[in-house]
Design a protein around this motif. Sequence first.
Motif, short mmCIF file in Angstrom:
data_model
loop_
_atom_site.label_atom_id
_atom_site.label_comp_id
_atom_site.label_asym_id
_atom_site.label_seq_id
_atom_site.Cartn_x
_atom_site.Cartn_y
_atom_site.Cartn_z
N GLY A 110 0.79 -1.28 0.00
CA GLY A 110 -0.02 0.15 -0.02
C GLY A 110 0.88 1.23 0.09
N ASN A 111 0.22 2.39 -0.49
CA ASN A 111 0.88 3.71 -0.47
C ASN A 111 1.13 4.20 1.04
OD1 ASN A 111 1.88 6.38 -1.15
ND2 ASN A 111 0.50 6.52 -2.64
N THR A 112 1.57 3.69 1.89
CA THR A 112 1.43 3.92 3.36
C THR A 112 2.44 5.12 3.69
OG1 THR A 112 3.54 2.28 3.67
CG2 THR A 112 1.45 1.53 4.27
N GLY A 113 3.50 5.38 2.81
CA GLY A 113 4.31 6.60 3.21
C GLY A 113 3.67 7.94 2.69
N TYR A 114 3.47 7.86 1.46
CA TYR A 114 2.81 9.07 0.76
C TYR A 114 1.50 9.35 0.77
CZ TYR A 114 7.30 7.80 -0.91
OH TYR A 114 8.61 7.35 -0.85
N MET A 115 0.59 8.41 1.11
CA MET A 115 -0.94 8.57 1.55
C MET A 115 -1.23 8.06 2.71
SD MET A 115 -4.15 7.03 -0.58
CE MET A 115 -3.45 7.73 -2.29
N GLY A 116 -0.71 7.29 3.24
CA GLY A 116 -1.18 6.48 4.70
C GLY A 116 -0.68 7.74 5.60
N ILE A 117 0.44 8.00 5.68
CA ILE A 117 0.70 9.01 6.80
C ILE A 117 -0.25 10.26 6.94
CG2 ILE A 117 2.55 10.42 7.77
CD1 ILE A 117 4.50 8.37 6.70
N PRO A 118 -0.25 10.98 5.94
CA PRO A 118 -1.20 12.16 5.79
C PRO A 118 -2.72 11.78 6.38
CG PRO A 118 -0.31 11.94 3.84
CD PRO A 118 0.32 11.07 4.66
N PHE A 129 0.60 7.98 14.49
CA PHE A 129 2.12 8.34 13.87
C PHE A 129 2.65 6.89 14.07
CE2 PHE A 129 6.48 9.33 14.08
CZ PHE A 129 6.58 9.86 12.81
N ILE A 130 2.74 6.36 15.23
CA ILE A 130 3.74 5.12 15.51
C ILE A 130 3.40 3.96 14.49
CG2 ILE A 130 4.40 3.55 16.96
CD1 ILE A 130 4.81 5.83 19.08
N PRO A 131 1.87 3.40 14.78
CA PRO A 131 1.52 2.40 13.88
C PRO A 131 1.81 2.68 12.51
CG PRO A 131 -0.29 3.43 14.94
CD PRO A 131 0.87 3.97 15.69
N THR A 132 1.44 3.96 12.03
CA THR A 132 1.79 4.07 10.55
C THR A 132 3.17 4.24 10.17
OG1 THR A 132 -0.14 5.67 10.57
CG2 THR A 132 1.27 5.99 8.52
N MET A 133 3.83 4.30 10.94
CA MET A 133 5.19 4.30 10.63
C MET A 133 5.78 2.71 10.48
SD MET A 133 6.20 7.09 9.61
CE MET A 133 7.90 6.38 9.42
N ILE A 134 5.36 2.01 11.49
CA ILE A 134 5.54 0.66 11.60
C ILE A 134 5.17 0.01 10.09
CG2 ILE A 134 4.84 -1.76 12.32
CD1 ILE A 134 4.35 -0.19 15.17
N THR A 135 3.96 0.31 9.54
CA THR A 135 3.74 -0.28 8.18
C THR A 135 4.60 0.59 7.14
OG1 THR A 135 2.11 1.82 7.72
CG2 THR A 135 1.27 -0.18 8.85
N VAL A 136 5.12 1.49 7.29
CA VAL A 136 6.18 1.88 6.30
C VAL A 136 7.42 1.22 6.25
CG1 VAL A 136 7.61 3.97 5.63
CG2 VAL A 136 5.20 4.36 6.32
N VAL A 137 7.59 0.78 7.50
CA VAL A 137 9.01 0.10 7.53
C VAL A 137 8.84 -1.44 7.04
CG1 VAL A 137 10.77 -1.00 9.33
CG2 VAL A 137 9.95 1.34 9.42
N VAL A 138 7.64 -1.99 7.65
CA VAL A 138 7.26 -3.32 7.01
C VAL A 138 7.17 -3.24 5.53
CG1 VAL A 138 5.35 -5.11 7.22
CG2 VAL A 138 6.12 -4.00 9.25
N ASN A 139 6.48 -2.44 5.01
CA ASN A 139 6.59 -2.55 3.73
C ASN A 139 7.82 -2.27 2.69
OD1 ASN A 139 3.74 -2.67 3.29
ND2 ASN A 139 3.42 -0.51 2.64
N THR A 140 8.37 -1.44 3.26
CA THR A 140 10.09 -1.25 2.71
C THR A 140 10.78 -2.63 2.94
OG1 THR A 140 9.87 0.79 2.96
CG2 THR A 140 12.05 -0.19 2.52
N ALA A 141 11.10 -3.23 4.26
CA ALA A 141 11.94 -4.23 4.69
C ALA A 141 11.22 -5.52 4.33
CB ALA A 141 12.19 -4.01 6.22
#
Length: 317
Positions: A110-118, A129-141
């Motif tokens: 998903g577009n967690t970084g550029y759409m999900g965060i805002p 903020f914290i759970p959203t950033m977790i998904t960004v890391v999971v999506n990348t790593a």
Amino acid sequence: MTPILNVVLPVFGIIAAGYLCGRLRVLGQGSSEALNAFVYWVALPALLFHAMARAPVGDIFNGPFLGAYVGAQVLVWGAAMALYPLVFKKAVGDYPLARAGLFGLNGIYGNTGYMGIPLAAIAYGEASFIPTMITVVVNTAFVIGGGVVIIEIAMNRGSGFAAVARFVKAILKSPIIMAPFVGIAWSALGLGLWEPVDTFLGIMGPAAGPCALFAIGLFLVGKPIAEGFGEVAWMTVLKLVINPLVAWALIVTLFPMDPLWAATCILMSALPIGAGSFVLASQYGVYTARTSSATLLTTVLAIVSLSIFFVIFPPTT
């Protein structure tokens, strides 16, 4: 409807702007490749390292949240890869394993970084903020990292120790895999960031989103959007419907959690395909047309699907 109008429509607008610039020949044919290289090697790693270097390590490893979010991704990705050669027996193209891997990846990334965060911030405030950033890391790593693994295996013509060595080398050289892990280590060591470095990363990182989305629009110029529509339609259903439903089912049955974290988990699972998937496909030159089409279609349809989501899980701000 306000969160949708304020976030989803501008994202789609950036893709449309890229398409128009390419269509009107404001930018040349090599512009998409150049923008993707910038995102892959510079902007996205800066964004991911910066976010993780400032996040408390203890907040990143939330068991129930990771169980539901990652569990849904594993189940959907695995099922999609298994079904791909059965449903699309006549699908053409090189590296069938890589194509199946990207087909499944597009169903969960998903577009967690550029759409999900805002979007989460508008709907649920700073607590998301914290759970959203977790998904960004999971999506990348995990997701992008897993995609790299599958593609490397699919394209590897050797075997034995040499093949393993090339695979490990590819992983270590991937900036979007290594950046978040280095950031987590940096945070764990309590090193902090020198203010000029912090400012540099704060300026460079946010450039990843618009550049990647703009590059999608450039790539779509002259491409048949309807090509492989059956595959694109399946990826759209997987991403916007199946993935969030599986995440919800796991939360209800196995991983109960705080309501705000639960809503954020399902929201992140329901987002349209992120531009990082297109960046990965472009980097390897595999499945790019269908990936870009699916990204565009899910972004458009997300206006409807996310509106339904916010009826079920209303914003709290």
